[in-house]
Scaffold this motif. Structure first.
Motif, PDB file in Angstrom:
ATOM      1  N   GLY A  67      43.555  -6.607 197.776  1.00  0.00           N
ATOM      2  CA  GLY A  67      43.421  -6.881 199.366  1.00  0.00           C
ATOM      3  C   GLY A  67      44.577  -6.122 199.921  1.00  0.00           C
ATOM      4  N   ASN A  68      45.587  -5.664 199.189  1.00  0.00           N
ATOM      5  CA  ASN A  68      46.518  -4.749 199.757  1.00  0.00           C
ATOM      6  C   ASN A  68      46.177  -3.394 200.046  1.00  0.00           C
ATOM      7  N   THR A  69      46.869  -2.466 200.740  1.00  0.00           N
ATOM      8  CA  THR A  69      46.603  -1.185 201.027  1.00  0.00           C
ATOM      9  C   THR A  69      47.505  -0.294 200.397  1.00  0.00           C
ATOM     10  N   ALA A  70      46.779   0.927 199.890  1.00  0.00           N
ATOM     11  CA  ALA A  70      47.700   1.800 199.019  1.00  0.00           C
ATOM     12  C   ALA A  70      47.500   2.942 199.820  1.00  0.00           C
ATOM     13  N   ILE A  71      48.658   3.818 200.175  1.00  0.00           N
ATOM     14  CA  ILE A  71      48.661   5.126 200.826  1.00  0.00           C
ATOM     15  C   ILE A  71      49.045   5.748 199.521  1.00  0.00           C
ATOM     16  N   TYR A  72      48.233   7.186 199.450  1.00  0.00           N
ATOM     17  CA  TYR A  72      48.468   8.023 198.359  1.00  0.00           C
ATOM     18  C   TYR A  72      48.957   9.401 198.980  1.00  0.00           C
ATOM     19  N   ILE A  73      50.120   9.622 198.558  1.00  0.00           N
ATOM     20  CA  ILE A  73      50.574  10.952 199.370  1.00  0.00           C
ATOM     21  C   ILE A  73      50.977  11.975 198.265  1.00  0.00           C
ATOM     22  N   ASP A  74      50.070  13.001 198.096  1.00  0.00           N
ATOM     23  CA  ASP A  74      50.207  14.177 197.315  1.00  0.00           C
ATOM     24  C   ASP A  74      51.370  15.178 197.811  1.00  0.00           C
ATOM     25  N   THR A  75      52.335  15.387 197.057  1.00  0.00           N
ATOM     26  CA  THR A  75      53.326  16.343 197.555  1.00  0.00           C
ATOM     27  C   THR A  75      53.476  17.649 196.769  1.00  0.00           C
ATOM     28  N   PHE A  76      53.833  18.716 197.309  1.00  0.00           N
ATOM     29  CA  PHE A  76      54.255  19.889 196.632  1.00  0.00           C
ATOM     30  C   PHE A  76      55.745  19.735 196.469  1.00  0.00           C
ATOM     31  N   ASN A  77      56.144  20.165 195.233  1.00  0.00           N
ATOM     32  CA  ASN A  77      57.495  19.867 194.877  1.00  0.00           C
ATOM     33  C   ASN A  77      58.152  21.170 194.174  1.00  0.00           C
ATOM     34  N   GLY A  78      57.365  22.350 194.286  1.00  0.00           N
ATOM     35  CA  GLY A  78      57.676  23.660 193.886  1.00  0.00           C
ATOM     36  C   GLY A  78      56.628  24.423 193.997  1.00  0.00           C
ATOM     37  N   PRO A  79      56.713  25.802 193.253  1.00  0.00           N
ATOM     38  CA  PRO A  79      55.796  26.695 193.238  1.00  0.00           C
ATOM     39  C   PRO A  79      54.054  26.057 192.981  1.00  0.00           C
ATOM     40  N   ASN A  80      54.353  25.480 191.554  1.00  0.00           N
ATOM     41  CA  ASN A  80      53.129  24.877 190.860  1.00  0.00           C
ATOM     42  C   ASN A  80      53.502  23.233 190.296  1.00  0.00           C
ATOM     43  N   GLU A  81      54.210  22.719 191.155  1.00  0.00           N
ATOM     44  CA  GLU A  81      54.512  21.343 190.919  1.00  0.00           C
ATOM     45  C   GLU A  81      54.158  20.462 191.935  1.00  0.00           C
ATOM     46  N   THR A  82      53.521  19.387 191.464  1.00  0.00           N
ATOM     47  CA  THR A  82      52.979  18.320 192.293  1.00  0.00           C
ATOM     48  C   THR A  82      53.665  17.028 191.968  1.00  0.00           C
ATOM     49  N   ALA A  83      53.346  15.954 192.903  1.00  0.00           N
ATOM     50  CA  ALA A  83      53.621  14.500 192.578  1.00  0.00           C
ATOM     51  C   ALA A  83      52.877  13.648 193.469  1.00  0.00           C
ATOM     52  N   THR A  84      52.746  12.459 193.137  1.00  0.00           N
ATOM     53  CA  THR A  84      52.095  11.290 194.053  1.00  0.00           C
ATOM     54  C   THR A  84      52.795  10.396 194.112  1.00  0.00           C
ATOM     55  N   GLU A  85      53.063  10.123 195.567  1.00  0.00           N
ATOM     56  CA  GLU A  85      53.793   8.875 196.053  1.00  0.00           C
ATOM     57  C   GLU A  85      52.774   7.984 196.391  1.00  0.00           C
ATOM     58  N   VAL A  86      53.208   6.618 195.989  1.00  0.00           N
ATOM     59  CA  VAL A  86      52.363   5.544 196.245  1.00  0.00           C
ATOM     60  C   VAL A  86      52.949   4.430 197.246  1.00  0.00           C
ATOM     61  N   VAL A  87      52.412   4.213 198.415  1.00  0.00           N
ATOM     62  CA  VAL A  87      53.091   3.392 199.260  1.00  0.00           C
ATOM     63  C   VAL A  87      52.076   2.245 199.370  1.00  0.00           C
ATOM     64  N   ILE A  88      52.712   0.909 199.133  1.00  0.00           N
ATOM     65  CA  ILE A  88      51.777  -0.303 199.499  1.00  0.00           C
ATOM     66  C   ILE A  88      51.903  -1.004 200.543  1.00  0.00           C
ATOM     67  N   TYR A  89      51.070  -1.559 201.199  1.00  0.00           N
ATOM     68  CA  TYR A  89      51.277  -2.378 202.267  1.00  0.00           C
ATOM     69  C   TYR A  89      50.669  -3.966 201.927  1.00  0.00           C
ATOM     70  N   ASN A  90      51.554  -4.652 202.003  1.00  0.00           N
ATOM     71  CA  ASN A  90      51.088  -6.122 201.481  1.00  0.00           C
ATOM     72  C   ASN A  90      50.856  -7.087 202.614  1.00  0.00           C
ATOM     73  N   GLY A  91      50.667  -6.592 204.051  1.00  0.00           N
ATOM     74  CA  GLY A  91      50.258  -7.188 205.071  1.00  0.00           C
ATOM     75  C   GLY A  91      51.573  -7.526 205.968  1.00  0.00           C
ATOM     76  N   LYS A  92      52.788  -7.466 205.239  1.00  0.00           N
ATOM     77  CA  LYS A  92      54.015  -7.570 206.029  1.00  0.00           C
ATOM     78  C   LYS A  92      54.946  -6.396 205.865  1.00  0.00           C
TER      79      LYS A  92
END
Length: 173
Positions: A67-92
Protein backbone atom coordinates in the motif's frame (compact mmCIF):
# COMPACT_ATOMS: atom_id res chain seq x y z
CA UNK A 1 12.78 25.46 -10.15
CA UNK A 2 12.58 21.83 -11.17
CA UNK A 3 14.46 19.26 -13.22
CA UNK A 4 11.57 16.77 -13.48
CA UNK A 5 8.03 16.66 -12.20
CA UNK A 6 5.34 14.01 -11.90
CA UNK A 7 1.75 13.65 -10.69
CA UNK A 8 0.45 10.97 -8.31
CA UNK A 9 -2.33 10.58 -5.72
CA UNK A 10 -0.17 9.96 -2.66
CA UNK A 11 -2.88 10.37 -0.01
CA UNK A 12 -5.79 8.51 -1.69
CA UNK A 13 -7.95 11.65 -2.09
CA UNK A 14 -8.71 11.14 -5.77
CA UNK A 15 -6.63 14.24 -6.58
CA UNK A 16 -3.04 14.02 -7.69
CA UNK A 17 -0.26 15.82 -5.88
CA UNK A 18 2.74 17.30 -7.72
CA UNK A 19 6.18 15.79 -7.23
CA UNK A 20 9.08 18.09 -8.07
CA UNK A 21 12.61 16.75 -8.50
CA UNK A 22 15.33 19.39 -8.51
CA UNK A 23 19.02 18.88 -9.19
CA UNK A 24 21.49 21.73 -8.68
CA UNK A 25 24.56 20.53 -10.57
CA UNK A 26 26.74 23.43 -9.39
CA UNK A 27 26.21 22.68 -5.67
CA UNK A 28 25.74 18.91 -6.21
CA UNK A 29 22.49 18.93 -4.22
CA UNK A 30 19.25 17.24 -5.21
CA UNK A 31 15.85 17.12 -3.55
CA UNK A 32 12.34 15.86 -4.20
CA UNK A 33 9.37 17.82 -2.86
CA UNK A 34 5.73 16.77 -3.07
CA UNK A 35 3.17 19.57 -3.09
CA UNK A 36 -0.53 19.25 -2.29
CA UNK A 37 -2.86 21.77 -3.93
CA UNK A 38 -6.14 20.50 -2.40
CA UNK A 39 -7.08 23.82 -0.81
CA UNK A 40 -3.91 25.87 -0.69
CA UNK A 41 -0.41 24.77 -1.55
CA UNK A 42 1.21 22.73 1.22
CA UNK A 43 4.32 20.59 1.23
CA UNK A 44 3.33 16.96 1.73
CA UNK A 45 6.97 15.99 2.17
CA UNK A 46 10.55 16.35 1.07
CA UNK A 47 13.52 14.02 0.72
CA UNK A 48 17.20 14.34 -0.25
CA UNK A 49 18.37 12.73 -3.49
CA UNK A 50 21.76 11.78 -4.95
CA UNK A 51 23.50 15.05 -5.82
CA UNK A 52 26.15 13.31 -7.93
CA UNK A 53 23.63 12.72 -10.71
CA UNK A 54 24.13 14.76 -13.85
CA UNK A 55 20.50 14.61 -14.98
CA UNK A 56 17.32 12.56 -15.05
CA UNK A 57 15.94 10.00 -17.48
CA UNK A 58 12.48 9.53 -16.00
CA UNK A 59 10.41 9.62 -12.82
CA UNK A 60 7.60 7.09 -12.22
CA UNK A 61 5.39 6.45 -9.20
CA UNK A 62 3.46 3.29 -8.33
CA UNK A 63 1.75 1.56 -5.42
CA UNK A 64 3.60 -1.28 -3.74
CA UNK A 65 2.01 -4.52 -2.52
CA UNK A 66 1.93 -3.15 1.05
CA UNK A 67 0.00 0.00 0.00
CA UNK A 68 2.97 2.35 0.24
CA UNK A 69 4.03 4.44 -2.73
CA UNK A 70 7.37 4.07 -4.52
CA UNK A 71 8.83 6.81 -6.67
CA UNK A 72 11.43 5.50 -9.13
CA UNK A 73 13.91 8.14 -10.27
CA UNK A 74 16.25 7.08 -13.06
CA UNK A 75 19.36 9.26 -13.19
CA UNK A 76 22.28 9.90 -15.51
CA UNK A 77 25.56 9.67 -13.62
CA UNK A 78 28.01 10.03 -16.47
CA UNK A 79 28.16 9.55 -20.24
CA UNK A 80 26.96 5.91 -20.17
CA UNK A 81 26.18 5.44 -16.49
CA UNK A 82 22.75 5.39 -14.89
CA UNK A 83 21.27 4.63 -11.48
CA UNK A 84 17.83 4.30 -9.95
CA UNK A 85 16.77 6.02 -6.76
CA UNK A 86 13.69 4.64 -5.03
CA UNK A 87 11.82 6.96 -2.67
CA UNK A 88 9.17 5.36 -0.46
CA UNK A 89 6.17 7.19 0.96
CA UNK A 90 4.52 5.33 3.85
CA UNK A 91 1.62 7.75 4.32
CA UNK A 92 3.55 9.87 6.82
CA UNK A 93 7.02 10.56 5.44
CA UNK A 94 9.27 10.08 2.43
CA UNK A 95 12.55 8.19 2.64
CA UNK A 96 15.16 7.32 0.03
CA UNK A 97 15.61 3.54 0.00
CA UNK A 98 19.08 3.38 -1.62
CA UNK A 99 20.70 6.70 -0.65
CA UNK A 100 23.88 6.32 1.40
CA UNK A 101 23.53 9.15 3.93
CA UNK A 102 27.32 9.25 4.54
CA UNK A 103 28.24 9.89 0.89
CA UNK A 104 24.81 11.19 -0.23
CA UNK A 105 25.04 8.94 -3.29
CA UNK A 106 23.22 5.92 -4.67
CA UNK A 107 25.69 3.13 -5.41
CA UNK A 108 23.55 -0.03 -5.16
CA UNK A 109 21.71 0.51 -8.46
CA UNK A 110 24.51 2.20 -10.40
CA UNK A 111 25.23 0.59 -13.77
CA UNK A 112 27.55 1.37 -16.67
CA UNK A 113 24.86 1.41 -19.34
CA UNK A 114 21.58 3.18 -19.91
CA UNK A 115 18.71 1.17 -18.45
CA UNK A 116 15.66 2.42 -16.64
CA UNK A 117 12.88 1.06 -14.48
CA UNK A 118 10.18 -0.69 -16.49
CA UNK A 119 7.68 -3.51 -16.29
CA UNK A 120 9.95 -6.09 -17.90
CA UNK A 121 7.55 -9.06 -17.51
CA UNK A 122 4.17 -7.33 -18.00
CA UNK A 123 2.83 -8.03 -14.49
CA UNK A 124 1.86 -4.36 -13.82
CA UNK A 125 4.78 -3.93 -11.39
CA UNK A 126 7.85 -1.82 -12.08
CA UNK A 127 11.16 -3.69 -12.15
CA UNK A 128 14.50 -2.18 -11.13
CA UNK A 129 17.68 -3.05 -13.06
CA UNK A 130 20.60 -3.98 -10.79
CA UNK A 131 24.13 -4.56 -12.10
CA UNK A 132 25.93 -7.78 -11.13
CA UNK A 133 29.62 -8.01 -12.07
CA UNK A 134 30.52 -11.29 -13.79
CA UNK A 135 33.87 -13.01 -13.20
CA UNK A 136 36.50 -11.37 -15.39
CA UNK A 137 40.08 -12.13 -16.41
CA UNK A 138 41.74 -8.72 -16.65
CA UNK A 139 44.67 -10.25 -18.57
CA UNK A 140 42.35 -11.38 -21.38
CA UNK A 141 42.02 -7.86 -22.75
CA UNK A 142 38.26 -8.33 -22.99
CA UNK A 143 35.93 -5.77 -21.42
CA UNK A 144 34.26 -6.42 -18.07
CA UNK A 145 30.82 -8.04 -18.47
CA UNK A 146 27.76 -7.51 -16.29
CA UNK A 147 24.58 -9.38 -15.57
CA UNK A 148 21.45 -7.28 -15.25
CA UNK A 149 19.21 -8.54 -12.48
CA UNK A 150 15.70 -7.13 -12.85
CA UNK A 151 13.96 -7.07 -9.47
CA UNK A 152 10.59 -5.93 -8.20
CA UNK A 153 10.44 -4.23 -4.80
CA UNK A 154 7.21 -5.24 -3.02
CA UNK A 155 7.59 -2.98 -0.01
CA UNK A 156 8.81 -5.91 2.09
CA UNK A 157 11.61 -7.30 -0.07
CA UNK A 158 12.83 -8.03 -3.57
CA UNK A 159 11.69 -10.61 -6.09
CA UNK A 160 14.00 -11.50 -8.98
CA UNK A 161 12.11 -11.21 -12.25
CA UNK A 162 14.85 -11.81 -14.83
CA UNK A 163 18.60 -12.23 -15.05
CA UNK A 164 19.98 -11.15 -18.42
CA UNK A 165 23.47 -10.81 -19.82
CA UNK A 166 23.67 -7.96 -22.31
CA UNK A 167 26.40 -7.81 -24.93
CA UNK A 168 26.29 -4.20 -26.09
CA UNK A 169 29.11 -4.52 -28.63
CA UNK A 170 27.34 -7.32 -30.53
CA UNK A 171 23.78 -6.11 -29.76
CA UNK A 172 22.22 -9.14 -28.09
CA UNK A 173 21.22 -10.45 -24.69
Amino acid sequence: KYSQYFLFDFNYTGKKEVGIVYLNTSTRNAVMNVLDFSEEMTVLGSVALDGSASGYLDVQAARLDNGNTAIYIDTFNGPNETATEVVIYNGKKFYNLFLDTQTMSTILTRRSWVAQVQDINNDDKLDIPFSVTLPHDVLSGLPQQYLTRWQTYSGEGYNIVLDAWYCFQDHYY
